[in-house]
Scaffold this motif. Structure first.
Motif, PDB file in Angstrom:
ATOM      1  N   ILE A  51       0.842  -1.204   0.000  1.00 46.69           N
ATOM      2  CA  ILE A  51       0.000   0.000   0.000  1.00 46.69           C
ATOM      3  C   ILE A  51       0.873   1.250   0.000  1.00 46.69           C
ATOM      4  O   ILE A  51       0.614   2.208  -0.744  1.00 46.69           O
ATOM      5  N   GLU A  52       1.922   1.217   0.795  1.00 41.39           N
ATOM      6  CA  GLU A  52       2.830   2.366   0.845  1.00 41.39           C
ATOM      7  C   GLU A  52       3.501   2.602  -0.512  1.00 41.39           C
ATOM      8  O   GLU A  52       3.649   3.741  -0.958  1.00 41.39           O
ATOM      9  N   ILE A  53       3.904   1.532  -1.183  1.00 44.78           N
ATOM     10  CA  ILE A  53       4.507   1.662  -2.523  1.00 44.78           C
ATOM     11  C   ILE A  53       3.522   2.350  -3.461  1.00 44.78           C
ATOM     12  O   ILE A  53       3.880   3.284  -4.183  1.00 44.78           O
ATOM     13  N   GLU A  54       2.290   1.873  -3.454  1.00 45.38           N
ATOM     14  CA  GLU A  54       1.282   2.431  -4.357  1.00 45.38           C
ATOM     15  C   GLU A  54       0.966   3.884  -4.019  1.00 45.38           C
ATOM     16  O   GLU A  54       0.761   4.707  -4.916  1.00 45.38           O
ATOM     17  N   GLU A  55       0.941   4.222  -2.724  1.00 48.93           N
ATOM     18  CA  GLU A  55       0.708   5.615  -2.324  1.00 48.93           C
ATOM     19  C   GLU A  55       1.847   6.516  -2.790  1.00 48.93           C
ATOM     20  O   GLU A  55       1.616   7.636  -3.255  1.00 48.93           O
ATOM     21  N   LYS A  56       3.072   6.023  -2.682  1.00 51.70           N
ATOM     22  CA  LYS A  56       4.234   6.791  -3.168  1.00 51.70           C
ATOM     23  C   LYS A  56       4.141   6.967  -4.680  1.00 51.70           C
ATOM     24  O   LYS A  56       4.453   8.027  -5.209  1.00 51.70           O
ATOM     25  N   GLY A  57       3.724   5.911  -5.377  1.00 56.34           N
ATOM     26  CA  GLY A  57       3.561   5.995  -6.824  1.00 56.34           C
ATOM     27  C   GLY A  57       2.514   7.021  -7.203  1.00 56.34           C
ATOM     28  O   GLY A  57       2.711   7.821  -8.123  1.00 56.34           O
ATOM     29  N   TYR A  58       1.405   7.013  -6.488  1.00 53.99           N
ATOM     30  CA  TYR A  58       0.345   7.989  -6.750  1.00 53.99           C
ATOM     31  C   TYR A  58       0.881   9.407  -6.591  1.00 53.99           C
ATOM     32  O   TYR A  58       0.671  10.267  -7.454  1.00 53.99           O
ATOM     33  N   SER A  59       1.563   9.652  -5.498  1.00 55.43           N
ATOM     34  CA  SER A  59       2.113  10.981  -5.238  1.00 55.43           C
ATOM     35  C   SER A  59       3.109  11.400  -6.323  1.00 55.43           C
ATOM     36  O   SER A  59       3.058  12.516  -6.838  1.00 55.43           O
ATOM     37  N   TYR A  60       3.998  10.501  -6.675  1.00 51.51           N
ATOM     38  CA  TYR A  60       5.038  10.790  -7.670  1.00 51.51           C
ATOM     39  C   TYR A  60       4.427  11.095  -9.035  1.00 51.51           C
ATOM     40  O   TYR A  60       4.741  12.115  -9.655  1.00 51.51           O
ATOM     41  N   TYR A  61       3.533  10.236  -9.487  1.00 53.70           N
ATOM     42  CA  TYR A  61       2.939  10.438 -10.803  1.00 53.70           C
ATOM     43  C   TYR A  61       2.036  11.675 -10.825  1.00 53.70           C
ATOM     44  O   TYR A  61       1.951  12.359 -11.849  1.00 53.70           O
ATOM     45  N   SER A  62       1.386  11.984  -9.702  1.00 57.10           N
ATOM     46  CA  SER A  62       0.573  13.200  -9.634  1.00 57.10           C
ATOM     47  C   SER A  62       1.451  14.439  -9.783  1.00 57.10           C
ATOM     48  O   SER A  62       1.090  15.382 -10.500  1.00 57.10           O
ATOM     49  N   GLU A  76      11.166  -2.037   0.083  1.00 55.72           N
ATOM     50  CA  GLU A  76      11.762  -0.783   0.541  1.00 55.72           C
ATOM     51  C   GLU A  76      12.586  -0.112  -0.554  1.00 55.72           C
ATOM     52  O   GLU A  76      12.662   1.108  -0.602  1.00 55.72           O
ATOM     53  N   ILE A  77      13.150  -0.911  -1.442  1.00 53.32           N
ATOM     54  CA  ILE A  77      13.874  -0.335  -2.576  1.00 53.32           C
ATOM     55  C   ILE A  77      12.930   0.534  -3.390  1.00 53.32           C
ATOM     56  O   ILE A  77      13.269   1.658  -3.767  1.00 53.32           O
ATOM     57  N   SER A  78      11.729   0.049  -3.660  1.00 49.86           N
ATOM     58  CA  SER A  78      10.752   0.829  -4.419  1.00 49.86           C
ATOM     59  C   SER A  78      10.344   2.089  -3.667  1.00 49.86           C
ATOM     60  O   SER A  78      10.265   3.171  -4.244  1.00 49.86           O
ATOM     61  N   ILE A  79      10.094   1.954  -2.371  1.00 55.34           N
ATOM     62  CA  ILE A  79       9.669   3.098  -1.566  1.00 55.34           C
ATOM     63  C   ILE A  79      10.760   4.170  -1.556  1.00 55.34           C
ATOM     64  O   ILE A  79      10.505   5.346  -1.831  1.00 55.34           O
ATOM     65  N   PHE A  80      11.994   3.763  -1.268  1.00 55.41           N
ATOM     66  CA  PHE A  80      13.090   4.725  -1.213  1.00 55.41           C
ATOM     67  C   PHE A  80      13.383   5.301  -2.597  1.00 55.41           C
ATOM     68  O   PHE A  80      13.740   6.465  -2.719  1.00 55.41           O
ATOM     69  N   SER A  81      13.205   4.499  -3.620  1.00 56.99           N
ATOM     70  CA  SER A  81      13.442   4.982  -4.977  1.00 56.99           C
ATOM     71  C   SER A  81      12.471   6.082  -5.348  1.00 56.99           C
ATOM     72  O   SER A  81      12.839   7.057  -6.000  1.00 56.99           O
ATOM     73  N   PHE A  82      11.206   5.942  -4.951  1.00 57.70           N
ATOM     74  CA  PHE A  82      10.242   7.010  -5.209  1.00 57.70           C
ATOM     75  C   PHE A  82      10.670   8.286  -4.495  1.00 57.70           C
ATOM     76  O   PHE A  82      10.604   9.379  -5.058  1.00 57.70           O
ATOM     77  N   GLU A  83      11.137   8.135  -3.242  1.00 56.27           N
ATOM     78  CA  GLU A  83      11.571   9.313  -2.494  1.00 56.27           C
ATOM     79  C   GLU A  83      12.794   9.947  -3.155  1.00 56.27           C
ATOM     80  O   GLU A  83      12.869  11.169  -3.281  1.00 56.27           O
ATOM     81  N   ASP A  84      13.741   9.141  -3.606  1.00 58.16           N
ATOM     82  CA  ASP A  84      14.919   9.661  -4.297  1.00 58.16           C
ATOM     83  C   ASP A  84      14.547  10.323  -5.615  1.00 58.16           C
ATOM     84  O   ASP A  84      15.132  11.327  -6.005  1.00 58.16           O
ATOM     85  N   ALA A  85      13.574   9.749  -6.306  1.00 58.13           N
ATOM     86  CA  ALA A  85      13.186  10.259  -7.615  1.00 58.13           C
ATOM     87  C   ALA A  85      12.538  11.635  -7.531  1.00 58.13           C
ATOM     88  O   ALA A  85      12.512  12.363  -8.525  1.00 58.13           O
ATOM     89  N   GLU A  86      12.058  12.008  -6.359  1.00 56.48           N
ATOM     90  CA  GLU A  86      11.430  13.325  -6.193  1.00 56.48           C
ATOM     91  C   GLU A  86      12.370  14.445  -6.643  1.00 56.48           C
ATOM     92  O   GLU A  86      11.917  15.462  -7.135  1.00 56.48           O
ATOM     93  N   LYS A  87      13.670  14.245  -6.503  1.00 52.77           N
ATOM     94  CA  LYS A  87      14.617  15.300  -6.886  1.00 52.77           C
ATOM     95  C   LYS A  87      14.692  15.471  -8.407  1.00 52.77           C
ATOM     96  O   LYS A  87      15.222  16.465  -8.883  1.00 52.77           O
ATOM     97  N   PHE A  88      14.126  14.509  -9.159  1.00 55.07           N
ATOM     98  CA  PHE A  88      14.152  14.587 -10.622  1.00 55.07           C
ATOM     99  C   PHE A  88      12.858  15.159 -11.205  1.00 55.07           C
ATOM    100  O   PHE A  88      12.713  15.211 -12.422  1.00 55.07           O
ATOM    101  N   ILE A  89      11.925  15.550 -10.362  1.00 51.32           N
ATOM    102  CA  ILE A  89      10.610  15.982 -10.821  1.00 51.32           C
ATOM    103  C   ILE A  89      10.706  17.025 -11.938  1.00 51.32           C
ATOM    104  O   ILE A  89       9.928  17.006 -12.877  1.00 51.32           O
TER     105      ILE A  89
END
Length: 150
Positions: free
Chosen positions: A12-23, A81-94
């Motif tokens: 669920i956390e992975i999907e929530e991070k994905g939602y936030s990132y793609y939004s 956790e790799i996916s979760i942290f990757s979404f957080e790291d990817a935020e800098k590429f927005i």
């Protein structure tokens, strides 16, 4: 050991991070990319609800049973956790769409790997298999978008 409900919470956390990132990517993108990221965000939000339903269903079935635990759960948790942290790291590429899409491609690959291993432990596999197919489509769409940048 980690139980299945804890792993579903991580999903669920992975999907929530994905939602936030793609939004966020949709907010910063024009044209086709905006439509693509809005669609991906919407699907990730649906996946959150599907995982919540799956977890509720699983908990309802387990009320009288021993907690269902997974032997390789630590490995699965690490994959997630790799996916979760990757979404957080990817935020800098927005603001750099090429890098943001490239990061999303890798995150989708990692998430698919986690779900494919998780499906082995889910008694009702159909829903998770459906999510895997959708994540694979996300990967295809993102790969196509990335090719437009290189």
């Amino acid at each position: 050991m980690i139980g299945i409900t804890e792993l579903l919470e991580i999903a669920i956390e992975i999907e929530e991070k994905g939602y936030s990132y793609y939004s966020k990517l949709a907010d910063r993108s024009p044209g086709y990319n905006k439509v693509l990221f809005e669609s991906l965000a919407r699907q990730e939000k649906e996946h959150v609800e599907w995982f919540r339903d799956l977890m509720k269903e699983f908990k309802d079935e387990q009320t009288d049973a021993e907690p269902y635990e997974i032997e390789n759960a630590d490995f699965l948790k690490s994959l997630a956790e790799i996916s979760i942290f990757s979404f957080e790291d990817a935020e800098k590429f927005i603001d750099d769409l090429e890098k943001a899409v490239k990061a999303a491609v890798q995150i989708e690959k990692d998430t698919i790997e986690f779900y494919k291993r998780l499906v082995e432990y889910i008694p009702k596999k159909r829903l998770l298999e459906r999510i895997i197919r959708e994540e694979e489509r996300h990967l295809e769409e993102l790969s196509k978008a990335f090719r437009n940048y290189v």
